[in-house]
Design a protein around this motif. Structure first.
Motif, PDB file in Angstrom:
ATOM      1  N   GLY A  48       0.781  -1.235   0.000  1.00 62.26           N
ATOM      2  CA  GLY A  48       0.000   0.000   0.000  1.00 62.26           C
ATOM      3  C   GLY A  48       0.809   1.279   0.000  1.00 62.26           C
ATOM      4  N   VAL A  49       2.107   1.191   0.265  1.00 63.32           N
ATOM      5  CA  VAL A  49       2.932   2.395   0.298  1.00 63.32           C
ATOM      6  C   VAL A  49       3.206   2.881  -1.122  1.00 63.32           C
ATOM      7  CG1 VAL A  49       5.241   3.287   0.836  1.00 63.32           C
ATOM      8  CG2 VAL A  49       4.024   1.901   2.515  1.00 63.32           C
ATOM      9  N   ASP A  50       3.039   4.172  -1.331  1.00 63.91           N
ATOM     10  CA  ASP A  50       3.326   4.743  -2.651  1.00 63.91           C
ATOM     11  C   ASP A  50       4.205   5.987  -2.566  1.00 63.91           C
ATOM     12  OD1 ASP A  50       1.594   6.699  -1.679  1.00 63.91           O
ATOM     13  OD2 ASP A  50      -0.045   6.203  -3.061  1.00 63.91           O
ATOM     14  N   LYS A  51       4.615   6.357  -1.340  1.00 63.67           N
ATOM     15  CA  LYS A  51       5.400   7.584  -1.200  1.00 63.67           C
ATOM     16  C   LYS A  51       6.425   7.443  -0.083  1.00 63.67           C
ATOM     17  CE  LYS A  51       3.506  11.580  -1.894  1.00 63.67           C
ATOM     18  NZ  LYS A  51       2.702  12.820  -1.774  1.00 63.67           N
ATOM     19  N   LEU A  52       7.589   8.063  -0.317  1.00 72.08           N
ATOM     20  CA  LEU A  52       8.651   8.156   0.671  1.00 72.08           C
ATOM     21  C   LEU A  52       8.807   9.634   1.011  1.00 72.08           C
ATOM     22  CD1 LEU A  52      10.913   6.486   2.116  1.00 72.08           C
ATOM     23  CD2 LEU A  52      12.376   6.997   0.145  1.00 72.08           C
ATOM     24  N   GLY A  74       9.295   2.168  -7.003  1.00 73.54           N
ATOM     25  CA  GLY A  74       8.123   2.722  -7.681  1.00 73.54           C
ATOM     26  C   GLY A  74       7.351   3.692  -6.807  1.00 73.54           C
ATOM     27  N   TRP A  75       8.046   4.329  -5.865  1.00 73.40           N
ATOM     28  CA  TRP A  75       7.430   5.304  -4.973  1.00 73.40           C
ATOM     29  C   TRP A  75       7.764   6.718  -5.424  1.00 73.40           C
ATOM     30  CZ3 TRP A  75       9.772   2.848   0.093  1.00 73.40           C
ATOM     31  CH2 TRP A  75       9.144   1.618   0.349  1.00 73.40           C
ATOM     32  N   LYS A 133      -1.287   8.858   4.547  1.00 76.89           N
ATOM     33  CA  LYS A 133      -1.417   7.546   5.187  1.00 76.89           C
ATOM     34  C   LYS A 133      -0.700   6.436   4.416  1.00 76.89           C
ATOM     35  CE  LYS A 133      -3.992   9.476   8.278  1.00 76.89           C
ATOM     36  NZ  LYS A 133      -3.408   9.791   9.605  1.00 76.89           N
ATOM     37  N   GLN A 134      -0.389   6.672   3.148  1.00 78.41           N
ATOM     38  CA  GLN A 134       0.265   5.647   2.325  1.00 78.41           C
ATOM     39  C   GLN A 134       1.767   5.903   2.187  1.00 78.41           C
ATOM     40  OE1 GLN A 134      -2.766   3.955   2.602  1.00 78.41           O
ATOM     41  NE2 GLN A 134      -1.910   2.968   0.787  1.00 78.41           N
ATOM     42  N   ALA A 135       2.323   6.680   3.110  1.00 77.18           N
ATOM     43  CA  ALA A 135       3.727   7.081   2.988  1.00 77.18           C
ATOM     44  C   ALA A 135       4.586   6.482   4.091  1.00 77.18           C
ATOM     45  CB  ALA A 135       3.838   8.603   3.023  1.00 77.18           C
ATOM     46  N   VAL A 136       5.880   6.312   3.787  1.00 73.53           N
ATOM     47  CA  VAL A 136       6.893   5.953   4.771  1.00 73.53           C
ATOM     48  C   VAL A 136       7.731   7.203   5.020  1.00 73.53           C
ATOM     49  CG1 VAL A 136       9.003   4.630   5.195  1.00 73.53           C
ATOM     50  CG2 VAL A 136       7.027   3.518   4.149  1.00 73.53           C
ATOM     51  N   PHE A 137       7.893   7.555   6.299  1.00 76.71           N
ATOM     52  CA  PHE A 137       8.669   8.741   6.657  1.00 76.71           C
ATOM     53  C   PHE A 137      10.015   8.317   7.220  1.00 76.71           C
ATOM     54  CE2 PHE A 137       9.672  11.807  10.203  1.00 76.71           C
ATOM     55  CZ  PHE A 137      10.231  12.775   9.378  1.00 76.71           C
TER      56      PHE A 137
END
Length: 306
Positions: A48-52, A74-75, A133-137
């Motif tokens: 589900g992650v699409d962003k860093l 692919g983020w 909500k779909q991001a990893v920080f």
């Protein structure tokens, strides 16, 4: 793609043999220690992650490495910076230019309308993360618990080499920004009772700042590496003649080092050896970051042309 198991070379410095763990030979897109810090993200799934999301300097090694990581996964990378100097925007090489080529979205907070005096971290925490909500920080410099996974693998390699060499004791030395690599290395050795200790120096913000970074990662003070205190305070990113001279000196061994952290690192190691007389074998961790030399070296050459 090499992301682990780098060789160890030996060089002559300060009238003795010093070993160098060649993490500069890791895949160049991950700039040495970033391959260690980001190994968890490369080897695990994030459904589900699409962003860093990250932040730091527009010239940071972590910016380039995070852009490479995002591209591979692919983020989208959203990277927040305090400001971008005009000369950086015109450069065709270096971390900023390479990150842009990788598709990084670099956000200059000095140009936003809703910053309201907040620093980058506070802005991200209050304005960005609640809606992503779909991001990893990933905090600045990769200072997070995720980094422990890859740094422990580095520690395992060092411990295996230590045993292979039949050593009875060892000092691991590296300069620190956030202190993440040094802290997790030392934690590994302490928890396994290895006769290996980690020494470091504060390249960013001074010794007290570095101690706070250690504490943020572990409340257990016995996990904290020993900090070599320098007799003179150096400001991060400022050009010093002694830095340039030390860089040329260590590069004359046949291994190129980077210009932001390594000059202070080698100066701190020399200071430690002279003041302590310690004859314990030493392995210096080469953490990569050579892409930054493309922009740093011309600055040094212009300033110290004589």
């Amino acid at each position: 793609m090499r992301l682990s198991h780098t060789p160890v070379d030996a060089i002559e410095m300060f009238d003795r043999e010093i070993f160098v763990k060649r993490d500069d030979l890791l895949h160049p897109e991950f700039s040495g220690n970033k391959a260690r810090k980001f190994a968890y993200f490369l080897e695990h799934d994030f459904p589900g992650v699409d962003k860093l999301i990250g932040y730091g300097s527009a010239q940071a090694n972590s910016l380039y490495s995070m852009s490479a990581l995002a591209k591979m996964r692919g983020w989208q990378l959203d990277f927040y910076v305090d400001h971008i100097a005009s000369h950086i925007k015109t450069q065709s090489q270096g971390n900023y230019a390479a990150a842009c080529k990788n598709g990084a979205n670099i956000i200059d907070l000095s140009e936003t309308d809703d910053r309201e005096g907040r620093d980058s971290l506070t802005y991200i925490q209050e304005q960005v993360l609640p809606t992503q909500k779909q991001a990893v920080f990933v905090p600045e410099g990769g200072r997070c618990s995720y980094a422990e996974y890859g740094v422990f693998k580095l520690a395992e390699e060092i411990r295996a080499w230590f045993k292979q060499r039949g050593l009875s004791s060892l000092i691991v030395f590296l300069p620190s920004g956030t202190g993440t690599t040094a802290l997790f290395l030392n934690k590994y050795f302490v928890e396994r009772g290895a006769a290996i200790r980690v020494l470091t120096c504060a390249a960013v913000g001074g010794d007290d700042y570095l101690k706070l970074q250690f504490k943020a990662l572990s409340d257990e003070t016995h996990h904290h590496p020993e900090i070599v205190a320098m007799p003179k305070k150096y400001h991060f990113g400022k050009l010093y003649r002694e830095f340039f001279e030390m860089w040329k000196r260590v590069c004359s061994t046949g291994i190129e080092f980077e210009l932001l952290y390594d000059p202070l690192g080698w100066m701190a190691l020399e200071h430690y050896l002279k003041s302590s007389g310690d004859r314990t074998p030493i392995i210096y961790i080469h953490q990569g970051g050579l892409l930054g030399n493309i922009s740093m070296l011309p600055r040094y050459q212009r300033k110290f042309a004589d």
